[in-house]
Scaffold this active site. Structure first.
Site, PDB file in Angstrom:
ATOM      1  N   SER A 134     -28.910 -30.163 -52.319  1.00  0.00           N
ATOM      2  CA  SER A 134     -29.429 -30.321 -53.675  1.00  0.00           C
ATOM      3  C   SER A 134     -28.260 -30.416 -54.634  1.00  0.00           C
ATOM      4  CB  SER A 134     -30.284 -29.098 -54.026  1.00  0.00           C
ATOM      5  OG  SER A 134     -30.575 -29.026 -55.405  1.00  0.00           O
ATOM      6  N   TYR A 172     -32.034 -19.728 -55.789  1.00  0.00           N
ATOM      7  CA  TYR A 172     -32.005 -21.099 -55.266  1.00  0.00           C
ATOM      8  C   TYR A 172     -30.580 -21.638 -55.259  1.00  0.00           C
ATOM      9  CZ  TYR A 172     -33.488 -25.941 -54.506  1.00  0.00           C
ATOM     10  OH  TYR A 172     -33.679 -27.204 -53.989  1.00  0.00           O
TER      11      TYR A 172
END
Length: 267
Positions: free
Chosen positions: A149, A164
């Site tokens: 990501s 995250y």
């Protein structure tokens, strides 16, 4: 076998079908990867918590399971081996978000519970999938490709919370460690998208989840404004990158991260 042969990827005879295992392949980027691979001659095993919605090609089978469970990862690999006798590609993709939670948004016990939920799925799930598939991949001189990501590199401005961001930074280390550890038998690379609206869900410390992109229109506008190219990538546009990294054209790549993020890296 000459170790250098591993640089060329899995070698197959004409008409022989390569086989992939994709975690989190029921929706989002994972679903797009499954459809792309199946459309280019792969047989695919999907490991997910539920059946993918809608029809899938006949060479796609689903194993219902949890990436946090070693036995479920091993069962998915064995499904590939029992049906097709081989495994050429492992795509580690299953993941959850933390909803953008910052350090001071939770007290200690709540933060610990949230972090365990995210890290267990996003990091431990990748480790268990790699562990289960490594031997079979080595026999085929195959590949692993992981979904990272923009949060593997950025810590603000992209909606990622502390759990995250920690998980995706950890996954960057997983890719690099595996690339060194499994060479020359298995190549290990990753795709790190930035700004892709999917069915990604955020998980709470109680295990309940909600859609991260429940209101996609303002999110889409923010994504386009954030990246220099002004783009909003779609899952089907990302899927060929996974196939490229697994294929012979990427013969010299391991430990590499493709970043289709609209140029976030230069801002």
């Amino acid at each position: 076998m000459d170790p250098a042969a591993g640089l060329m990827g899995a070698v197959r005879s004409p008409g022989e079908r390569p086989v992939a295992l994709v975690t989190g392949g029921a929706s989002g980027i994972g679903r797009a990867v499954v459809e792309d691979l199946a459309g280019h001659g792969y047989a695919v095993v999907v490991l997910d918590l539920g059946e993918p919605p809608g029809p899938l090609p006949p060479q796609v089978v689903t194993v219902i399971g949890d990436v946090r469970e070693p036995a479920d990862n091993e069962r998915a690999v064995q499904t590939a081996l029992s049906r097709w006798g081989r495994l050429d590609l492992f795509v580690g993709n299953a993941g959850v978000h933390d909803g953008g939670v910052r350090l001071r948004d939770r007290d200690g016990p709540a933060l610990a519970a949230l972090a365990r939920q995210v890290l267990d799925i996003d990091v431990v799930g990748y480790l268990l999938g790699a562990s289960a598939s490594a031997e079979a991949l080595a026999e085929r001189r195959g590949s692993m490709v992981f979904t990272l990501s923009d949060a593997s590199f950025m810590v603000s401005g992209n909606g990622a919370g502390i759990a995250y961001a920690a998980a995706k930074h950890a996954c960057l280390g997983v890719v690099r460690h595996l690339a060194a550890d499994l060479a020359p038998h298995v190549r290990v690379n990753a795709v790190a998208p930035g700004g892709v609206i999917t069915g990604l869900r955020s998980v709470g410390e109680d295990g309940a989840s909600r859609e991260v992109y429940a209101e996609p229109e303002p999110v889409a506008a923010a994504i386009r404004q954030l990246n220099p190219l002004g783009i909003l990538a779609q899952p089907h546009q990302l899927a060929p990158l996974y196939r490229f990294l697994a294929g012979p054209s990427a013969f010299g790549l391991t430990g590499e991260i493709l970043r289709p993020d609209g140029g976030l890296a230069v801002r």
